[in-house]
Motif scaffolding. Structure first.
Motif, mmCIF file in Angstrom:
data_model
loop_
_atom_site.group_PDB
_atom_site.id
_atom_site.type_symbol
_atom_site.label_atom_id
_atom_site.label_comp_id
_atom_site.label_asym_id
_atom_site.label_seq_id
_atom_site.Cartn_x
_atom_site.Cartn_y
_atom_site.Cartn_z
ATOM 1 N N GLU A 81 -2.629 -7.336 -1.860
ATOM 2 C CA GLU A 81 -3.051 -6.736 -0.592
ATOM 3 C C GLU A 81 -4.321 -7.399 -0.061
ATOM 4 O O GLU A 81 -4.412 -7.703 1.134
ATOM 5 C CB GLU A 81 -3.269 -5.229 -0.782
ATOM 6 C CG GLU A 81 -1.990 -4.487 -1.099
ATOM 7 C CD GLU A 81 -2.186 -3.214 -1.885
ATOM 8 O OE1 GLU A 81 -1.163 -2.644 -2.299
ATOM 9 O OE2 GLU A 81 -3.348 -2.786 -2.102
ATOM 10 N N GLN A 121 2.632 1.702 -3.430
ATOM 11 C CA GLN A 121 1.787 2.155 -4.532
ATOM 12 C C GLN A 121 1.256 3.567 -4.311
ATOM 13 O O GLN A 121 0.652 4.141 -5.201
ATOM 14 C CB GLN A 121 0.628 1.195 -4.768
ATOM 15 C CG GLN A 121 -0.488 1.296 -3.762
ATOM 16 C CD GLN A 121 -1.504 0.192 -3.909
ATOM 17 O OE1 GLN A 121 -1.258 -0.790 -4.587
ATOM 18 N NE2 GLN A 121 -2.630 0.351 -3.266
ATOM 19 N N THR A 172 -1.024 -0.722 -15.569
ATOM 20 C CA THR A 172 -2.236 -1.157 -14.887
ATOM 21 C C THR A 172 -2.122 -2.568 -14.332
ATOM 22 O O THR A 172 -2.566 -2.831 -13.220
ATOM 23 C CB THR A 172 -3.452 -1.051 -15.834
ATOM 24 O OG1 THR A 172 -3.533 0.299 -16.297
ATOM 25 C CG2 THR A 172 -4.725 -1.432 -15.138
ATOM 26 N N HIS A 232 -3.051 -4.674 -5.803
ATOM 27 C CA HIS A 232 -4.331 -4.735 -5.100
ATOM 28 C C HIS A 232 -4.731 -6.179 -4.793
ATOM 29 O O HIS A 232 -5.222 -6.465 -3.692
ATOM 30 C CB HIS A 232 -5.433 -4.036 -5.903
ATOM 31 C CG HIS A 232 -5.277 -2.547 -5.959
ATOM 32 N ND1 HIS A 232 -5.333 -1.735 -4.854
ATOM 33 C CD2 HIS A 232 -5.056 -1.717 -7.016
ATOM 34 C CE1 HIS A 232 -5.162 -0.483 -5.206
ATOM 35 N NE2 HIS A 232 -4.997 -0.440 -6.522
ATOM 36 N N GLY A 243 -0.773 4.608 -1.535
ATOM 37 C CA GLY A 243 -2.021 4.668 -0.780
ATOM 38 C C GLY A 243 -3.022 3.627 -1.247
ATOM 39 O O GLY A 243 -2.819 2.967 -2.275
ATOM 40 N N LEU A 244 -4.088 3.494 -0.474
ATOM 41 C CA LEU A 244 -5.109 2.477 -0.771
ATOM 42 C C LEU A 244 -5.807 2.690 -2.101
ATOM 43 O O LEU A 244 -6.147 1.735 -2.788
ATOM 44 C CB LEU A 244 -6.165 2.452 0.335
ATOM 45 C CG LEU A 244 -5.814 1.671 1.591
ATOM 46 C CD1 LEU A 244 -6.880 1.863 2.654
ATOM 47 C CD2 LEU A 244 -5.617 0.204 1.284
ATOM 48 N N THR A 245 -6.039 3.936 -2.465
ATOM 49 C CA THR A 245 -6.809 4.200 -3.681
ATOM 50 C C THR A 245 -5.931 4.419 -4.909
ATOM 51 O O THR A 245 -6.446 4.544 -6.013
ATOM 52 C CB THR A 245 -7.715 5.429 -3.483
ATOM 53 O OG1 THR A 245 -6.898 6.556 -3.150
ATOM 54 C CG2 THR A 245 -8.722 5.178 -2.374
ATOM 55 N N ALA A 246 -4.624 4.450 -4.723
ATOM 56 C CA ALA A 246 -3.716 4.646 -5.860
ATOM 57 C C ALA A 246 -3.492 3.315 -6.573
ATOM 58 O O ALA A 246 -3.635 2.251 -5.977
ATOM 59 C CB ALA A 246 -2.384 5.201 -5.368
ATOM 60 N N THR A 247 -3.154 3.394 -7.832
ATOM 61 C CA THR A 247 -2.825 2.205 -8.616
ATOM 62 C C THR A 247 -1.561 2.487 -9.398
ATOM 63 O O THR A 247 -1.470 3.485 -10.114
ATOM 64 C CB THR A 247 -3.973 1.834 -9.581
ATOM 65 O OG1 THR A 247 -5.148 1.585 -8.822
ATOM 66 C CG2 THR A 247 -3.628 0.594 -10.385
ATOM 67 N N VAL A 267 0.854 -1.196 0.000
ATOM 68 C CA VAL A 267 0.000 0.000 0.000
ATOM 69 C C VAL A 267 0.890 1.247 0.000
ATOM 70 O O VAL A 267 0.660 2.191 -0.763
ATOM 71 C CB VAL A 267 -0.973 0.009 1.201
ATOM 72 C CG1 VAL A 267 -1.611 1.376 1.389
ATOM 73 C CG2 VAL A 267 -2.046 -1.061 1.021
#
Length: 136
Positions: free
Chosen positions: A54, A34, A44, A51, A36-40, A31
């Motif tokens: 994790e 990358q 891709t 994700h 943070g939780l919402t980053a990708t 996490v």
């Protein structure tokens, strides 16, 4: 003083907690890596793999804590081995559309990740093998 035999659950309590903690550390490290939780991450497919790792690490930690040792240790080995292989491939030959980390073997977060994943692999493989020897 009476002696009693420890149950399987009691005998595996400490390694299961250690395995669960190591799985959660694998998730946390990725996490952070990358962003943070919402980053990708780009590309891709690497971001999706982060994700998936994790989520798998958190599920594995829960399974270990709930006592599903055979499945838990099998998944823990995968949670450890997957990123280890990814580290070697991304630093060695590189991955398709992902060459940023080629030869970046000493990145501090990467080294911490290797230590955590290596420890998890060394813990999970023998405990998974031992779980196979027990009756279901």
């Amino acid at each position: 003083m009476a002696h009693r035999t420890a149950t399987v659950a009691e005998a595996t309590w400490a390694p299961r907690w250690a395995g669960a903690l190591l799985c959660l550390l694998v998730a946390a490290i990725h996490v952070v890596d990358q962003g943070g939780l919402t980053a990708t991450r780009d590309p891709t497919y690497v971001g999706v793999a982060y994700h998936v790792l994790e989520i798998a690490a958190v599920i594995t930690a829960v399974l270990l804590l709930l006592g599903f040792v055979r499945l838990g240790w099998l998944l823990a080995a995968g949670v450890a081995l997957g990123p280890l292989v990814g580290y070697v491939l991304s630093r060695g030959p590189g991955l398709p559309q992902y060459s940023d980390d080629i030869a970046n073997w000493t990145e501090p977060l990467g080294l911490v990740s290797l230590a955590v994943e290596g420890t998890l692999l060394l813990l999970s493989v023998p405990l998974f093998v031992r779980s196979l020897r027990r009756r279901p």
